[in-house]
Design a protein around this motif. Structure first.
Motif, mmCIF file in Angstrom:
data_model
loop_
_atom_site.group_PDB
_atom_site.id
_atom_site.type_symbol
_atom_site.label_atom_id
_atom_site.label_comp_id
_atom_site.label_asym_id
_atom_site.label_seq_id
_atom_site.Cartn_x
_atom_site.Cartn_y
_atom_site.Cartn_z
ATOM 1 N N GLY A 110 0.828 -1.179 0.067
ATOM 2 C CA GLY A 110 -0.056 -0.006 0.078
ATOM 3 C C GLY A 110 1.034 1.067 0.196
ATOM 4 N N LEU A 111 1.796 1.212 -0.868
ATOM 5 C CA LEU A 111 2.894 2.637 -0.821
ATOM 6 C C LEU A 111 2.253 3.646 -1.528
ATOM 7 C CD1 LEU A 111 6.376 0.600 -1.257
ATOM 8 C CD2 LEU A 111 5.325 1.630 0.933
ATOM 9 N N PHE A 112 1.230 3.354 -2.352
ATOM 10 C CA PHE A 112 0.536 4.291 -3.121
ATOM 11 C C PHE A 112 -0.802 4.375 -3.070
ATOM 12 C CE2 PHE A 112 4.522 2.770 -5.498
ATOM 13 C CZ PHE A 112 5.056 3.966 -5.809
ATOM 14 N N PRO A 113 -1.125 5.401 -2.906
ATOM 15 C CA PRO A 113 -2.608 5.684 -2.693
ATOM 16 C C PRO A 113 -3.627 4.929 -3.691
ATOM 17 C CG PRO A 113 -1.944 7.743 -2.336
ATOM 18 C CD PRO A 113 -0.662 6.856 -2.989
ATOM 19 N N ASP A 114 -4.663 4.368 -3.409
ATOM 20 C CA ASP A 114 -5.587 3.508 -4.166
ATOM 21 C C ASP A 114 -4.933 2.477 -5.213
ATOM 22 O OD1 ASP A 114 -7.938 4.721 -3.212
ATOM 23 O OD2 ASP A 114 -7.611 6.202 -4.480
ATOM 24 N N ASN A 115 -3.456 2.181 -4.583
ATOM 25 C CA ASN A 115 -2.614 1.153 -5.716
ATOM 26 C C ASN A 115 -2.543 1.834 -6.972
ATOM 27 O OD1 ASN A 115 -1.487 -0.555 -3.777
ATOM 28 N ND2 ASN A 115 -3.336 -1.862 -3.976
ATOM 29 N N ASN A 116 -2.328 3.285 -6.958
ATOM 30 C CA ASN A 116 -2.320 3.984 -8.363
ATOM 31 C C ASN A 116 -0.812 4.066 -8.674
ATOM 32 O OD1 ASN A 116 -2.776 5.493 -10.676
ATOM 33 N ND2 ASN A 116 -3.170 7.310 -9.266
ATOM 34 N N PHE A 117 -0.381 2.914 -9.424
ATOM 35 C CA PHE A 117 1.047 3.051 -9.795
ATOM 36 C C PHE A 117 1.200 2.171 -10.927
ATOM 37 C CE2 PHE A 117 0.950 -0.693 -6.979
ATOM 38 C CZ PHE A 117 1.697 -1.466 -7.858
ATOM 39 N N SER A 118 2.267 2.441 -11.763
ATOM 40 C CA SER A 118 2.651 1.191 -12.718
ATOM 41 C C SER A 118 3.899 0.877 -12.500
ATOM 42 C CB SER A 118 2.597 1.960 -13.966
ATOM 43 O OG SER A 118 3.645 3.082 -14.230
ATOM 44 N N LEU A 119 4.571 -0.344 -13.017
ATOM 45 C CA LEU A 119 5.895 -0.869 -12.678
ATOM 46 C C LEU A 119 6.493 -1.269 -13.702
ATOM 47 C CD1 LEU A 119 7.967 -1.788 -10.420
ATOM 48 C CD2 LEU A 119 6.880 -3.869 -10.417
ATOM 49 N N GLU A 120 7.618 -0.720 -13.995
ATOM 50 C CA GLU A 120 8.578 -1.329 -15.173
ATOM 51 C C GLU A 120 9.897 -2.015 -14.338
ATOM 52 O OE1 GLU A 120 9.485 1.476 -18.155
ATOM 53 O OE2 GLU A 120 7.464 2.523 -17.860
ATOM 54 N N VAL A 121 10.094 -3.321 -14.827
ATOM 55 C CA VAL A 121 11.331 -3.630 -14.156
ATOM 56 C C VAL A 121 12.026 -3.993 -15.628
ATOM 57 C CG1 VAL A 121 12.400 -5.729 -12.916
ATOM 58 C CG2 VAL A 121 10.098 -4.780 -12.178
ATOM 59 N N SER A 122 13.417 -3.591 -15.496
ATOM 60 C CA SER A 122 14.144 -3.921 -16.764
ATOM 61 C C SER A 122 15.614 -3.808 -16.289
ATOM 62 C CB SER A 122 13.923 -2.678 -17.697
ATOM 63 O OG SER A 122 14.429 -1.412 -17.498
ATOM 64 N N SER A 123 16.523 -4.193 -17.236
ATOM 65 C CA SER A 123 17.855 -4.065 -17.225
ATOM 66 C C SER A 123 18.197 -2.597 -17.520
ATOM 67 C CB SER A 123 18.726 -5.243 -18.123
ATOM 68 O OG SER A 123 18.423 -5.128 -19.081
ATOM 69 N N PRO A 124 19.255 -2.006 -16.979
ATOM 70 C CA PRO A 124 19.792 -0.750 -17.511
ATOM 71 C C PRO A 124 20.233 -0.937 -18.957
ATOM 72 C CG PRO A 124 20.841 -1.412 -15.646
ATOM 73 C CD PRO A 124 20.265 -2.734 -16.140
ATOM 74 N N GLY A 125 19.731 0.085 -19.832
ATOM 75 C CA GLY A 125 19.915 0.143 -21.214
ATOM 76 C C GLY A 125 21.659 0.643 -21.275
ATOM 77 N N LEU A 126 22.160 0.365 -22.586
ATOM 78 C CA LEU A 126 23.337 0.683 -22.986
ATOM 79 C C LEU A 126 23.471 2.456 -22.803
ATOM 80 C CD1 LEU A 126 24.389 -1.354 -26.065
ATOM 81 C CD2 LEU A 126 25.165 -1.357 -23.718
ATOM 82 N N ASP A 127 22.418 3.030 -22.669
ATOM 83 C CA ASP A 127 22.540 4.561 -22.602
ATOM 84 C C ASP A 127 22.716 5.160 -21.123
ATOM 85 O OD1 ASP A 127 19.865 3.630 -22.276
ATOM 86 O OD2 ASP A 127 19.029 5.590 -22.925
#
Length: 155
Positions: free
Chosen positions: A67-84
């Motif tokens: 419950g870190l975000f009110p109303d579970n209003n969040f999106s999540l992206e898990v990735s590896s760091p890009g070359l940039d």
């Protein structure tokens, strides 16, 4: 909750998940004002997409439960760091030994060369010099002198 506290909580949850597989490590957590959470994970031998998907699903469920975000209003992206993305951790430098990198120093000087070695305090680059690129020079650079380092794409 203040962003730093939320980031610390997400870091802790991610590191707990990654502790089950020590070949992977957390690089960074970012949160955009739209509650878009970006988690960057790397591995000593890279990170397969399947691992990122597995981590995303597990972490998403934990974030909802926390419950870190009110109303579970969040999106999540898990990735590896890009070359940039610049190298941030000592472990990232280690996994890139033998690759061509560009290091920008705090004074603005840019050094480019092959990453030959990494210690706890410095990196060693092999720079190519001369018009014919036939001269090589090894340069030691202290981590305290580095602004950022990126891996160069070589074709």
């Amino acid at each position: 909750m203040v962003n730093e506290q939320v980031i610390a909580s997400i870091r802790q949850l991610t590191e707990e998940l990654l502790s089950l597989d020590p070949g992977y490590f957390l690089v960074e957590v970012r949160i955009k004002p739209t509650n878009n959470v970006k988690v960057f994970v790397d591995g000593d031998k890279g990170v397969p997409v399947e691992k990122l998907v597995q981590l995303n699903r597990a972490l998403y469920a934990q974030l909802e439960a926390a419950g870190l975000f009110p109303d579970n209003n969040f999106s999540l992206e898990v990735s590896s760091p890009g070359l940039d993305e610049p190298l941030k951790l000592h472990r990232q430098y280690l996994k890139n030994i033998g690759r061509k990198v560009e290091t920008t120093l705090l004074d603005g000087t840019v050094k480019e060369g092959t990453l030959l070695a990494v210690t706890d305090t410095q990196i060693t680059l092999e720079e190519t010099l001369g018009k014919k690129k036939d001269q090589k020079k090894q340069t030691d650079i202290l981590f305290t002198e580095i602004k950022h380092t990126i891996v160069c794409i070589v074709f």
